[in-house]
Design a protein around this motif. Sequence first.
Motif, PDB file in Angstrom:
ATOM      1  N   ARG A 280       0.829  -1.204   0.000  1.00  0.00           N
ATOM      2  CA  ARG A 280       0.000   0.000   0.000  1.00  0.00           C
ATOM      3  C   ARG A 280       0.870   1.263   0.000  1.00  0.00           C
ATOM      4  O   ARG A 280       0.615   2.220  -0.746  1.00  0.00           O
ATOM      5  CB  ARG A 280      -0.915   0.006   1.223  1.00  0.00           C
ATOM      6  CG  ARG A 280      -1.841   1.233   1.293  1.00  0.00           C
ATOM      7  CD  ARG A 280      -2.582   1.323   2.610  1.00  0.00           C
ATOM      8  NE  ARG A 280      -3.478   0.196   2.809  1.00  0.00           N
ATOM      9  CZ  ARG A 280      -3.299  -0.765   3.712  1.00  0.00           C
ATOM     10  NH1 ARG A 280      -2.231  -0.729   4.512  1.00  0.00           N
ATOM     11  NH2 ARG A 280      -4.153  -1.747   3.845  1.00  0.00           N
TER      12      ARG A 280
ATOM     13  N   MET B  26      -2.145   1.552 -12.384  1.00  0.00           N
ATOM     14  CA  MET B  26      -3.150   0.600 -11.929  1.00  0.00           C
ATOM     15  C   MET B  26      -2.963  -0.761 -12.609  1.00  0.00           C
ATOM     16  O   MET B  26      -3.073  -1.816 -11.982  1.00  0.00           O
ATOM     17  CB  MET B  26      -4.556   1.137 -12.205  1.00  0.00           C
ATOM     18  CG  MET B  26      -4.988   2.311 -11.360  1.00  0.00           C
ATOM     19  SD  MET B  26      -5.184   1.902  -9.592  1.00  0.00           S
ATOM     20  CE  MET B  26      -3.642   2.540  -8.938  1.00  0.00           C
TER      21      MET B  26
ATOM     22  N   TYR C 157       0.241  -2.398 -11.169  1.00  0.00           N
ATOM     23  CA  TYR C 157      -0.013  -2.896  -9.811  1.00  0.00           C
ATOM     24  C   TYR C 157      -0.714  -4.253  -9.857  1.00  0.00           C
ATOM     25  O   TYR C 157      -0.325  -5.190  -9.146  1.00  0.00           O
ATOM     26  CB  TYR C 157      -0.855  -1.885  -9.034  1.00  0.00           C
ATOM     27  CG  TYR C 157      -1.558  -2.476  -7.834  1.00  0.00           C
ATOM     28  CD1 TYR C 157      -0.853  -2.800  -6.684  1.00  0.00           C
ATOM     29  CD2 TYR C 157      -2.934  -2.737  -7.862  1.00  0.00           C
ATOM     30  CE1 TYR C 157      -1.489  -3.372  -5.587  1.00  0.00           C
ATOM     31  CE2 TYR C 157      -3.586  -3.288  -6.778  1.00  0.00           C
ATOM     32  CZ  TYR C 157      -2.867  -3.617  -5.638  1.00  0.00           C
ATOM     33  OH  TYR C 157      -3.502  -4.179  -4.568  1.00  0.00           O
TER      34      TYR C 157
ATOM     35  N   PHE D 267      -9.515  -1.512  -8.907  1.00  0.00           N
ATOM     36  CA  PHE D 267      -8.621  -1.340  -7.767  1.00  0.00           C
ATOM     37  C   PHE D 267      -9.360  -1.540  -6.451  1.00  0.00           C
ATOM     38  O   PHE D 267      -8.810  -2.113  -5.499  1.00  0.00           O
ATOM     39  CB  PHE D 267      -7.979   0.046  -7.793  1.00  0.00           C
ATOM     40  CG  PHE D 267      -7.114   0.321  -6.588  1.00  0.00           C
ATOM     41  CD1 PHE D 267      -5.866  -0.265  -6.470  1.00  0.00           C
ATOM     42  CD2 PHE D 267      -7.565   1.161  -5.578  1.00  0.00           C
ATOM     43  CE1 PHE D 267      -5.078  -0.023  -5.359  1.00  0.00           C
ATOM     44  CE2 PHE D 267      -6.783   1.410  -4.462  1.00  0.00           C
ATOM     45  CZ  PHE D 267      -5.529   0.821  -4.353  1.00  0.00           C
ATOM     46  N   SER D 268     -10.597  -1.082  -6.378  1.00  0.00           N
ATOM     47  CA  SER D 268     -11.364  -1.262  -5.141  1.00  0.00           C
ATOM     48  C   SER D 268     -11.600  -2.743  -4.841  1.00  0.00           C
ATOM     49  O   SER D 268     -11.692  -3.138  -3.683  1.00  0.00           O
ATOM     50  CB  SER D 268     -12.706  -0.527  -5.240  1.00  0.00           C
ATOM     51  OG  SER D 268     -13.569  -1.156  -6.178  1.00  0.00           O
TER      52      SER D 268
ATOM     53  N   TYR E 258      -9.394  -5.177  -5.779  1.00  0.00           N
ATOM     54  CA  TYR E 258      -8.106  -5.845  -5.570  1.00  0.00           C
ATOM     55  C   TYR E 258      -7.119  -4.940  -4.832  1.00  0.00           C
ATOM     56  O   TYR E 258      -5.915  -5.027  -5.046  1.00  0.00           O
ATOM     57  CB  TYR E 258      -7.506  -6.268  -6.915  1.00  0.00           C
ATOM     58  CG  TYR E 258      -8.345  -7.269  -7.656  1.00  0.00           C
ATOM     59  CD1 TYR E 258      -8.355  -8.614  -7.294  1.00  0.00           C
ATOM     60  CD2 TYR E 258      -9.154  -6.873  -8.725  1.00  0.00           C
ATOM     61  CE1 TYR E 258      -9.133  -9.539  -7.975  1.00  0.00           C
ATOM     62  CE2 TYR E 258      -9.941  -7.788  -9.412  1.00  0.00           C
ATOM     63  CZ  TYR E 258      -9.917  -9.107  -9.033  1.00  0.00           C
ATOM     64  OH  TYR E 258     -10.703 -10.021  -9.710  1.00  0.00           O
ATOM     65  N   ARG E 259      -7.619  -4.082  -3.963  1.00  0.00           N
ATOM     66  CA  ARG E 259      -6.737  -3.203  -3.219  1.00  0.00           C
ATOM     67  C   ARG E 259      -5.862  -4.023  -2.252  1.00  0.00           C
ATOM     68  O   ARG E 259      -6.192  -5.165  -1.921  1.00  0.00           O
ATOM     69  CB  ARG E 259      -7.543  -2.150  -2.467  1.00  0.00           C
ATOM     70  CG  ARG E 259      -8.539  -2.671  -1.460  1.00  0.00           C
ATOM     71  CD  ARG E 259      -9.345  -1.512  -0.883  1.00  0.00           C
ATOM     72  NE  ARG E 259     -10.333  -1.947   0.092  1.00  0.00           N
ATOM     73  CZ  ARG E 259     -11.584  -2.301  -0.209  1.00  0.00           C
ATOM     74  NH1 ARG E 259     -11.991  -2.248  -1.474  1.00  0.00           N
ATOM     75  NH2 ARG E 259     -12.422  -2.686   0.736  1.00  0.00           N
ATOM     76  N   PRO E 260      -4.731  -3.447  -1.820  1.00  0.00           N
ATOM     77  CA  PRO E 260      -3.776  -4.205  -1.028  1.00  0.00           C
ATOM     78  C   PRO E 260      -4.373  -4.891   0.213  1.00  0.00           C
ATOM     79  O   PRO E 260      -3.960  -6.006   0.552  1.00  0.00           O
ATOM     80  CB  PRO E 260      -2.740  -3.149  -0.613  1.00  0.00           C
ATOM     81  CG  PRO E 260      -2.788  -2.148  -1.728  1.00  0.00           C
ATOM     82  CD  PRO E 260      -4.229  -2.109  -2.160  1.00  0.00           C
ATOM     83  N   SER E 261      -5.328  -4.255   0.870  1.00  0.00           N
ATOM     84  CA  SER E 261      -5.889  -4.829   2.092  1.00  0.00           C
ATOM     85  C   SER E 261      -6.611  -6.143   1.845  1.00  0.00           C
ATOM     86  O   SER E 261      -6.849  -6.912   2.769  1.00  0.00           O
ATOM     87  CB  SER E 261      -6.852  -3.834   2.750  1.00  0.00           C
ATOM     88  OG  SER E 261      -7.923  -3.524   1.874  1.00  0.00           O
ATOM     89  N   LYS E 262      -6.950  -6.431   0.568  1.00  0.00           N
ATOM     90  CA  LYS E 262      -7.644  -7.677   0.241  1.00  0.00           C
ATOM     91  C   LYS E 262      -6.691  -8.764  -0.255  1.00  0.00           C
ATOM     92  O   LYS E 262      -7.150  -9.828  -0.686  1.00  0.00           O
ATOM     93  CB  LYS E 262      -8.711  -7.417  -0.825  1.00  0.00           C
ATOM     94  CG  LYS E 262      -9.874  -6.574  -0.334  1.00  0.00           C
ATOM     95  CD  LYS E 262     -11.023  -6.548  -1.343  1.00  0.00           C
ATOM     96  CE  LYS E 262     -12.228  -5.813  -0.792  1.00  0.00           C
ATOM     97  NZ  LYS E 262     -13.366  -5.831  -1.725  1.00  0.00           N
TER      98      LYS E 262
END
Length: 442
Positions: free
Chosen positions: A309, A373, A376, A433-434, A436-440
């Motif tokens: 992140r 994006m 990433y 991105f929402s 596959y964002r890092p927190s997931k």
Amino acid sequence: MDKAVLSGPIIPTFLRFAIPSILGLLAITTASIVDGIFVGQFVSAEGLAAINLLIPYLSLIFGLALMLSIGGAVRAGYYLGQKRFAAASDVFSQCLIAIVVIGLSFMLLSWFFADSILGFLGTPESILTLILPYFYIINAVLVVQISTMVMYYFIRQDNAQTLASSALISGALINIVLDALFIIVFDWGLKGAAAATAIAQVIQLIMLSRYFLRAKKTLSFSLTQQHWSEIKPAMFNGGSEFINEISGGLVILVLNWLLVSRLGVEGIAAFAVINYLIFISLMLYYGISDALHLVVSQNHGAQNVQRIRQFLLTALSCILLISISLTLCLVFFPEQISRLFLDETAEQTLLLSQQFIALLWPLFLINGVNVIMSIYLTAIQKPIPSMVIALSRGLFLPVLLLLLFSWLLPEPEFLIALPLSEWLTFIIAIVLFSWYRPSKQT
């Protein structure tokens, strides 16, 4: 492998990888820009158009090289993060062997079918004799060019970013010097530009090959590969980069067809100026992306979500700074930028180029974010959503909107299809991105 990637301070670590990459790619960009300036100023506007006509063909080859380079390097980085050094070396060896075979195949095909290829690209007969010598020389050095690309991306994964970037910078400087010598002094025209590129690429590959002499290298090359199991996942993981490159070529192909039919060679020459500007922006973004996919792929292998992140936010901040700066230059200095590439005798082409800039500058505000994006998602080994972004910005939306607007709008207003496609892609990228964002990613 560099331990700072997994545990060092975020901004200094990111910049330590990003700055050499940006400098290296900026050197390539500078060499290409100077190449275009020499051709536009000392050959002709038709020479500039000739180079632009070859972009779709070269995009196919470089797209395959990028697919294996980035997809393979990300996979190797994942293995390095897990300390599986033999597996990382297998990826390196298989990708390098595959790209040499691909390069040789295209070189032979282009030599035997040059007329057919140039005809498909929409080359007007009036510049056919101008473009053929350039085409033959460029094809002769294709194997070296794409092998250099693979070497560059892989050895950077093994903490050899200084060697990789110094090779690119040296080759670019040599290219510029030889351009001046061959084009201005020897008056070789486009043949001189091609010869300068060929010599510079050979020198770059020789310099990169010094990696194999390093005592502490992690990656090793083996010509004998019993199990070719790494090629398919590397190609799949790098699929979005292939799509980015080949789609850009297809868009240029459609544009060339439209411009030739509506504005002739002058239209292609005028758009060549814009194409150089897009190339500048993408090289800067790719320099940041190179650092991002390296640090994210290794931290993804080590499951360091918080660091992913932080690295992503750092990359996006750099991208936005560059995007705003480029946009301001285009808005306030369109005439000066156009005159860099075109001499005063090409007045109509100069006017067209400035009209194109006025229509296309919004593209530069957002295309870097879309690239980041996509990179990433590749780095966390999510190739399908990465391909969705690549296909949206690089193929489906621009081609569809170009064809639609060319029917609805006069020239050159139909070119607003290009910035509009980037902004629509931005919406798609935010949604993906929402998901596959890092927190997931735990």
